[in-house]
Design an enzyme around this catalytic site. Structure first.
Site, PDB file in Angstrom:
ATOM      1  N   ARG A 256     -25.445 -25.888 -26.774  1.00 49.11           N
ATOM      2  CA  ARG A 256     -25.304 -24.937 -27.886  1.00 49.11           C
ATOM      3  C   ARG A 256     -25.119 -23.530 -27.355  1.00 49.11           C
ATOM      4  O   ARG A 256     -24.017 -22.990 -27.337  1.00 49.11           O
ATOM      5  CB  ARG A 256     -26.514 -25.035 -28.823  1.00 49.11           C
ATOM      6  CG  ARG A 256     -26.258 -24.452 -30.220  1.00 49.11           C
ATOM      7  CD  ARG A 256     -26.398 -22.933 -30.295  1.00 49.11           C
ATOM      8  NE  ARG A 256     -27.741 -22.460 -29.971  1.00 49.11           N
ATOM      9  CZ  ARG A 256     -28.039 -21.176 -29.838  1.00 49.11           C
ATOM     10  NH1 ARG A 256     -27.112 -20.226 -29.979  1.00 49.11           N
ATOM     11  NH2 ARG A 256     -29.271 -20.815 -29.499  1.00 49.11           N
ATOM     12  N   ASP A 257     -26.172 -22.916 -26.840  1.00 42.55           N
ATOM     13  CA  ASP A 257     -26.045 -21.551 -26.329  1.00 42.55           C
ATOM     14  C   ASP A 257     -25.189 -21.523 -25.068  1.00 42.55           C
ATOM     15  O   ASP A 257     -24.402 -20.598 -24.847  1.00 42.55           O
ATOM     16  CB  ASP A 257     -27.432 -20.967 -26.025  1.00 42.55           C
ATOM     17  CG  ASP A 257     -27.485 -19.471 -26.294  1.00 42.55           C
ATOM     18  OD1 ASP A 257     -26.419 -18.867 -26.514  1.00 42.55           O
ATOM     19  OD2 ASP A 257     -28.589 -18.907 -26.283  1.00 42.55           O
TER      20      ASP A 257
ATOM     21  N   TYR B 137     -36.020 -19.719 -35.327  1.00 42.81           N
ATOM     22  CA  TYR B 137     -35.648 -18.658 -34.392  1.00 42.81           C
ATOM     23  C   TYR B 137     -35.859 -17.299 -35.043  1.00 42.81           C
ATOM     24  O   TYR B 137     -35.413 -17.068 -36.176  1.00 42.81           O
ATOM     25  CB  TYR B 137     -34.160 -18.751 -34.054  1.00 42.81           C
ATOM     26  CG  TYR B 137     -33.775 -19.579 -32.869  1.00 42.81           C
ATOM     27  CD1 TYR B 137     -34.123 -19.202 -31.580  1.00 42.81           C
ATOM     28  CD2 TYR B 137     -32.992 -20.723 -33.037  1.00 42.81           C
ATOM     29  CE1 TYR B 137     -33.721 -19.948 -30.482  1.00 42.81           C
ATOM     30  CE2 TYR B 137     -32.581 -21.477 -31.952  1.00 42.81           C
ATOM     31  CZ  TYR B 137     -32.957 -21.087 -30.671  1.00 42.81           C
ATOM     32  OH  TYR B 137     -32.553 -21.820 -29.597  1.00 42.81           O
TER      33      TYR B 137
ATOM     34  N   GLU C 181     -34.261 -14.214 -34.414  1.00 40.88           N
ATOM     35  CA  GLU C 181     -33.191 -13.551 -33.670  1.00 40.88           C
ATOM     36  C   GLU C 181     -33.502 -12.069 -33.470  1.00 40.88           C
ATOM     37  O   GLU C 181     -33.969 -11.391 -34.365  1.00 40.88           O
ATOM     38  CB  GLU C 181     -31.860 -13.711 -34.416  1.00 40.88           C
ATOM     39  CG  GLU C 181     -30.671 -13.174 -33.639  1.00 40.88           C
ATOM     40  CD  GLU C 181     -29.375 -13.273 -34.418  1.00 40.88           C
ATOM     41  OE1 GLU C 181     -28.309 -13.157 -33.779  1.00 40.88           O
ATOM     42  OE2 GLU C 181     -29.409 -13.457 -35.649  1.00 40.88           O
TER      43      GLU C 181
ATOM     44  N   THR D 124     -32.817 -11.889 -27.383  1.00 40.20           N
ATOM     45  CA  THR D 124     -31.419 -12.145 -27.729  1.00 40.20           C
ATOM     46  C   THR D 124     -30.442 -11.340 -26.882  1.00 40.20           C
ATOM     47  O   THR D 124     -29.389 -11.837 -26.479  1.00 40.20           O
ATOM     48  CB  THR D 124     -31.190 -11.850 -29.225  1.00 40.20           C
ATOM     49  OG1 THR D 124     -32.090 -12.650 -29.997  1.00 40.20           O
ATOM     50  CG2 THR D 124     -29.760 -12.159 -29.642  1.00 40.20           C
TER      51      THR D 124
ATOM     52  N   HIS E  30     -37.093 -17.857 -25.372  1.00 42.80           N
ATOM     53  CA  HIS E  30     -35.658 -18.053 -25.151  1.00 42.80           C
ATOM     54  C   HIS E  30     -35.130 -16.805 -24.442  1.00 42.80           C
ATOM     55  O   HIS E  30     -34.905 -15.769 -25.066  1.00 42.80           O
ATOM     56  CB  HIS E  30     -34.973 -18.246 -26.519  1.00 42.80           C
ATOM     57  CG  HIS E  30     -33.494 -18.454 -26.465  1.00 42.80           C
ATOM     58  ND1 HIS E  30     -32.908 -19.667 -26.745  1.00 42.80           N
ATOM     59  CD2 HIS E  30     -32.460 -17.597 -26.219  1.00 42.80           C
ATOM     60  CE1 HIS E  30     -31.587 -19.545 -26.660  1.00 42.80           C
ATOM     61  NE2 HIS E  30     -31.295 -18.296 -26.346  1.00 42.80           N
TER      62      HIS E  30
ATOM     63  N   HIS F  80     -32.602 -14.409 -22.173  1.00 42.90           N
ATOM     64  CA  HIS F  80     -31.244 -14.117 -21.710  1.00 42.90           C
ATOM     65  C   HIS F  80     -31.334 -13.287 -20.430  1.00 42.90           C
ATOM     66  O   HIS F  80     -32.372 -12.721 -20.099  1.00 42.90           O
ATOM     67  CB  HIS F  80     -30.431 -13.414 -22.798  1.00 42.90           C
ATOM     68  CG  HIS F  80     -29.845 -14.373 -23.794  1.00 42.90           C
ATOM     69  ND1 HIS F  80     -28.547 -14.793 -23.732  1.00 42.90           N
ATOM     70  CD2 HIS F  80     -30.410 -14.999 -24.859  1.00 42.90           C
ATOM     71  CE1 HIS F  80     -28.319 -15.639 -24.727  1.00 42.90           C
ATOM     72  NE2 HIS F  80     -29.440 -15.786 -25.424  1.00 42.90           N
TER      73      HIS F  80
END
Length: 498
Positions: free
Chosen positions: A6-7, A134, A136, A169, A197, A199
């Site tokens: 997905r990501d 989530y 975001e 994010t 999550h 990045h």
């Protein structure tokens, strides 16, 4: 949770066809044994629907359906309908984790957003679908509107959720902020499962993952090879190694380290995104010692080893051959090949490798037997004939040509010829010269060039030429960074051993 499908698929230029998505899903769950996989975003395309349907059909047959997750949206239930048709049973609902996003992108109040979220969660429950949420832009929410984040979390505590997913994010967190923010949240909501999550925009993804673990995160979102939007996500292989080496007494994971490299290479092939050679754990060079002093130290009680032993990841340590190589590097490679040289010949080979290293950075282990042959073959015959010099020309609109000077039994002869290519012109010049001397040359019957896989235009070339004379065939080899020069070297050997 692995979110490569997905990501990770949001990596620029990457799109996995349905068959590849299914293969990757199987690898992640059965080969790597990750806990959960996020496989797609709802309502993207018909192709995405078919890919998800193939995955859920397989997952249902093999008992994995509750480990398959989908990114969904606050869209009045359209994502739920899409999921229901696709056969998925777990949604990761995308909501706004910062007041900035809520106000400027959705243009709604918290109360309006919360009411819509509650509606979607209830629709999911009625459809037999579990919900994770989530937040975001959560990291910027903690930077700029922490009161909104905690208001939101208080609301989510009233719903029937499996997990709350906290993404950095835009990859803006430092390790200190990650620990601080996660600690505040896990202290206030000790019974809630929070995923992190990360990045990697500042290359801090792995460091932030470490801090989230210290602060009580219950789950992590990772991607194979760190694939993902912009600079990507926290990379699976690095995080698994970090957990196993620095958190083994605190965190229990089931991911198979020995499969990380093989899965990484498969996804490199499917995605078309090359793994940097120096990428930790899975890069081509990360278990390669280049300096001769390192190889010598490894011979003397493994002085340059650390806990990242390559065998953990289904790999082997290598010793590079190049201009910084010493005899120890070469001996290590010879041991693997089952070859042995005396000290005189070892010195000759070392000198040849250093000479080649000045032309290119790396000589491979597979090149070593041919380098040895190239260096030591001279003892097998008397070198009566040598190619002293040559000029090779190749110009647009003109036939390639060669002028060559050859020494035969101490006398120098020169000839010029044209051909269909530079080597063909070289051979034509030789034939003219031999004809004038009433000498015969074997016929060339096969010509092959070997360049190590993954090499650049500066690769070491081995030209292998098969010759035929009086119905007898024999082979000569030449080695050089220039393909034509390597062929000329192979030809000179032929002139002396025919």
């Amino acid at each position: 949770m692995d979110t490569t499908l997905r990501d990770g698929e949001q990596t620029s230029g990457v799109s996995f066809p349905s068959a590849e998505k299914l293969t990757i899903a199987k690898l992640l769950l059965e080969e790597l044994n990750v806990d959960r996989i996020e496989v797609a975003s709802a309502r993207v395309s018909e192709g995405e629907f078919q890919a998800v349907k193939a995955i859920t059909d397989w997952a249902n047959e093999n008992g994995y359906i509750n480990r398959i997750e989908m990114l969904t949206f606050v869209d009045g239930g359209r994502s739920i309908e899409w999921m229901d048709k696709a056969g998925a049973k777990v949604q990761n609902l995308l909501t706004k984790g910062s007041l900035n996003h809520l106000t400027h992108q959705l243009k709604k109040t918290p109360e309006q957003h919360f009411a819509e979220i509650k509606n979607v969660v209830e629709l999911a429950q009625n459809a037999g679908i579990k919900t994770n949420v989530y937040l975001e832009d959560w990291s910027n929410g903690m930077h700029n509107s922490p009161e909104y984040v905690f208001q939101f979390l208080d609301f989510l505590e009233t719903l029937s959720l499996e997990r709350i997913l906290l993404p950095d994010t835009l990859g803006v967190l430092t390790h200190n902020e990650t620990f601080d923010y996660f600690s505040k949240i896990t202290a206030k909501y000790p019974n809630t499962h929070f995923d992190f999550h990360a990045h990697n925009d500042y290359d801090l993804g792995v460091a932030n993952v470490m801090e989230s673990i210290k602060a009580g995160a219950s789950g992590l979102h990772l991607t194979v090879n760190g694939m993902g939007e912009r600079a990507g996500n926290a990379p699976m292989a690095s995080v698994i190694a970090v957990i196993n080496d620095f958190f083994k007494d605190e965190v229990e994971i089931q991911v198979k380290e020995t499969s990380l490299y093989s899965v990484s290479k498969i996804i490199e092939t499917f995605s078309g995104i090359r793994i940097p050679s120096n990428k930790p754990i899975v890069g081509d060079n990360v278990f390669t010692q280049t300096a001769g002093i390192h190889a010598d130290g490894d011979n003397k009680n493994n002085l340059y080893f650390n806990d990242l032993m390559p065998e953990r990841f289904g790999r082997k340590r290598k010793y590079a051959l190049g201009k910084t190589s010493g005899k120890a590097n070469i001996e290590k490679n010879l041991q693997e090949l089952g070859l042995e040289l005396d000290q005189v010949d070892l010195l000759k080979v070392t000198e040849r490798i250093i000479e080649l290293g000045d032309k290119k950075e790396l000589v491979t282990k597979e090149d070593l037997p041919y380098i040895i042959s190239d260096v030591l073959d001279s003892s097998l015959y008397e070198e009566r004939i040598t190619v002293e010099s040559y000029v090779l020309t190749h110009s647009k609109g003109l036939k390639p040509s060669t002028t060559v000077a050859v020494k035969i039994d101490g006398d120098l002869y020169e000839e010029h010829a044209q051909g269909d290519g530079q080597f063909d012109a070289f051979m034509n010049a030789l034939r003219k010269l031999y004809k004038k001397k009433n000498m015969t040359m074997p016929s060339l019957v096969d010509y092959a060039v070997r360049i190590p896989p993954g090499s650049t235009s500066a690769a070491l070339c081995e030209t292998i030429i098969t010759w035929e004379s009086d119905s007898n065939k024999f082979i000569t080899r030449g080695l050089d960074c220039d393909q034509t020069v390597s062929a000329i070297k192979a030809t000179q050997k032929m002139l002396n051993i025919r």
